[in-house]
Design an enzyme around this catalytic site. Structure first.
Site, short mmCIF file in Angstrom:
data_model
loop_
_atom_site.label_atom_id
_atom_site.label_comp_id
_atom_site.label_asym_id
_atom_site.label_seq_id
_atom_site.Cartn_x
_atom_site.Cartn_y
_atom_site.Cartn_z
NE ARG A 73 -3.72 0.38 2.56
CZ ARG A 73 -4.45 0.07 3.65
NH1 ARG A 73 -4.11 0.56 4.83
NH2 ARG A 73 -5.48 -0.74 3.56
NE ARG A 187 -8.64 -0.18 16.07
CZ ARG A 187 -8.77 -0.81 14.91
NH1 ARG A 187 -7.91 -0.61 13.93
NH2 ARG A 187 -9.77 -1.65 14.71
CE LYS A 188 -8.17 3.11 8.96
NZ LYS A 188 -9.15 2.52 7.99
N GLY A 442 -17.01 -5.48 1.79
CA GLY A 442 -17.10 -6.92 2.03
C GLY A 442 -17.37 -7.34 3.45
CB CYS A 447 -12.50 -0.78 3.26
SG CYS A 447 -11.74 -1.56 4.69
N GLY A 448 -15.28 0.18 1.89
CA GLY A 448 -15.95 0.66 0.67
C GLY A 448 -16.97 1.76 0.95
#
Ligand code: SRM
Ligand code: SF4
Length: 532
Positions: A73, A187-188, A442, A447-448
């Site tokens: 990534r 965290r992110k 998914g 994420c989408g």
């Protein structure tokens, strides 16, 4: 200032979750020095925690679905790259044949597939030479920083964010070399800097969003904080009640917020570790005071309103730039998937017809900017535009999909292929007068971004005819652009086999779709060139 027991620097010894322990044992960044050795011993011999977790600090993702074939990534600030960079990436994935591909992500970024660990030292050398980095792009780090994909091109933009986005990234990653100051966040963390009027990057779903606003006649940014999606909770960002000038103040305030989050963010329960949970626990007033202290000077209060007052654009098609005689051309990349040959072709088109630049969008598409009027007709004749259309049909046009089961072990369903097949089938049998934004994700990690969609589809497992099969929960009502707000779940547990009919009805009942009376070649509706 007192801190809660659930904080990193509490006086009581906090109980650390598994991820906190692995970070305390060894900072993720340290695997950078071990890459040559990893490449020599092979992935099977690498310590499991290094392999499956710490390598993500360098953007290297072990894929349990395809063991030994890694995902890489990148970081592409503001979604900007050059033909040279695209060609470098094409060369990297080309060597993996069918396993090599690249995905445009929902953070206007690229992820490469099929990567072998033994090649990483060479790949990193090539990337470094091309000015590319993947540093700190995974795990408890700041993700790719987004900005309007038409920054610097759009006649109506307020602030060209490209330089600011790069500066914030350089501060966080130490110019791509890695910065231990920000490699152990709870965290992110997501940052967006929007300089346009149409909120083209979903500012509201970021942990920090800078959005354009005039304060006493001066143009700068209002600051929003705490937006995020997770399986447990989704929230839009809320006002910090702060305004900054469009200069190094953006970098400094980002640094200050990250420091507060790093030092005080909640670390016991990983499901409650994103920034908003800290804001909840402290209250905005206390959070703002802590940020102000880290910033080192009083924060100006927010401007009364922001300037994001347009509907969102998708940038597909041909559009005039603010520079007289130049155009940007948005190509539709079906669910963001690119092969090496596509990247080579895009690089060539950018160099032959534009100024060598390419832009990525959060809708997983590609823009070729700076195309002179005189060269436009020839560009539009290029064979690549048959594959990556400038006038795709209504549903295909606005389709977004996360990685799904092909490569992601969290996935409950296959997404990308199914998303394309359904969109094309429905495009062929329905007439729509407006694009309908369908987003596939998914699993509940989102994420989408199904919550920003007109119709969001979130993978799940459902029981049908006594069997467990792939299915979705359906979200609707996501509004983007001005007055953005998140959509909500309206139906659950629809088997994917039944989805065609369910979507068809939703499109007819809610979006004015009409059954088609004529045959349309799916994915290739008549190419209308829109020049605005
Ligand atoms: Fe994501 C984890 C893919 C955007 C929320 N995301 C993952 C992992 C790394 C899981 C894994 O290890 O397999 C996925 C990698 C799969 C693969 O092989 O590609 C993954 N996320 C993606 C991408 C590629 C989706 C896409 O197809 O575009 C996007 C990469 C963006 C980038 O360039 O950095 C991506 N992920 C997002 C977004 C959207 C956004 O940022 O606007 C979100 C929701 C927003 C947010 O984070 O607040 C998102 N991803 C997550 C989460 C849930 C985070 C949470 O707080 O719980 C996870 C799971 C986790 O972190 O534990 C996750
Ligand atoms: Fe994987 Fe779930 Fe993210 Fe899709 S939403 S990429 S399935 S983690």
């Amino acid at each position: 200032m007192t801190t809660s027991i659930d904080t990193a620097n509490s006086t009581a010894t906090p109980k650390l979750n598994k991820f906190e322990k692995l970070k305390a044992d060894k900072d993720g960044l340290l695997v950078k020095q071990e890459l040559e050795q990893f490449a020599q011993i092979g992935w099977e011999a690498v310590d499991e925690t290094d392999l499956t977790h710490r390598l993500k600090w360098l953007g290297i993702f072990f894929r349990p679905v395809t063991p030994g074939k890694f995902m890489l990534r990148l970081r592409l600030p503001n979604g900007v790259l050059t033909g040279y960079k695209a060609r470098t990436l094409a060369e990297i994935i080309q060597r993996y044949g069918e396993d090599g591909s690249a995905d445009v992500t929902t953070r206007q970024n690229l992820q490469l597939r099929g990567i072998l660990l033994e090649d990483i030292p060479d790949i990193f050398r090539r990337m470094h030479a091309a000015g590319l980095t993947s540093m700190q792009s995974g795990m408890d780090n700041v993700r790719n920083i987004t900005g309007s994909p038409v920054a610097g091109l759009d006649a109506d933009e307020l602030i060209d964010t490209q330089g600011l986005v790069r500066k914030v990234q350089d501060m966080i990653t130490n110019n791509g070399d890695g910065n231990p100051a920000f490699t152990n966040l709870p965290r992110k963390f997501n940052i967006a800097i929007e300089g346009g009027r149409d909120n083209s990057i979903h500012a509201e779903i970021n942990d920090i969003a800078f959005v354009p606003a005039y304060r006493e006649g001066v143009l700068g940014f209002n600051v929003l904080v705490g937006g995020f999606f997770s399986a447990r909770r989704c929230e839009a960002a809320i006002p910090l009640n702060a305004w900054v000038a469009p200069d190094d103040s953006v970098v400094e305030l980002s640094r200050a917020i990250l420091e507060v989050y790093r030092d005080h963010g909640l670390r016991v329960n990983r499901q409650k570790a994103r920034l908003m949970w800290l804001i909840d626990e402290w209250g905005m007033e206390r959070f703002r005071l802590a940020v102000e202290a880290a910033y080192g000077q009083p924060l100006l209060t927010a401007a009364p309103k922001d300037e994001m007052d347009w509907d969102k654009r998708d940038h597909i098609g041909v559009h005039r730039q603010k520079q007289v005689g130049l155009n940007y051309v948005g190509l539709h990349i079906p669910v963001g998937r690119l092969q090496a040959t596509d990247l080579f072709d895009l690089a060539r088109l950018a160099e032959v017809y534009g100024n060598g630049e390419l832009r990525l969008t959060v809708e997983q598409n590609v823009i070729i900017p700076n195309v002179p009027d005189s060269r436009l007709p020839m560009l539009l004749e290029e064979p690549l535009l048959q594959k990556f259309s400038i006038a795709p049909s209504a549903l295909t046009r606005s389709l977004v999909s996360c990685t799904g089961a092909q490569f992601c072990n969290f996935a409950l369903v296959e997404t990308k292929q199914r998303a394309m097949a359904l969109a094309q089938a429905l495009d062929a049998e329905l007439t729509l007068t407006q694009p309908v934004r369908i987003h596939w994700t998914g699993c509940p990690n989102s994420c989408g971004q199904p919550q920003v969609a007109d119709i969001g589809l979130m993978g799940t497992k459902v029981r049908k005819d006594g069997k467990t099969v792939e299915g979705v929960d359906i979200f609707m009502g996501g509004k983007v652009g001005k007055d953005a707000h998140l959509g909500e779940k309206v139906q659950q547990g629809i088997a994917c086999d039944d989805l065609h009919e369910v979507l068809r009805s939703l499109l007819i009942d809610n979006f004015g779709a009409q059954p088609c009376t004529r045959e349309i070649d799916p994915g290739h509706s008549p190419a209308v060139v829109v020049v605005d």
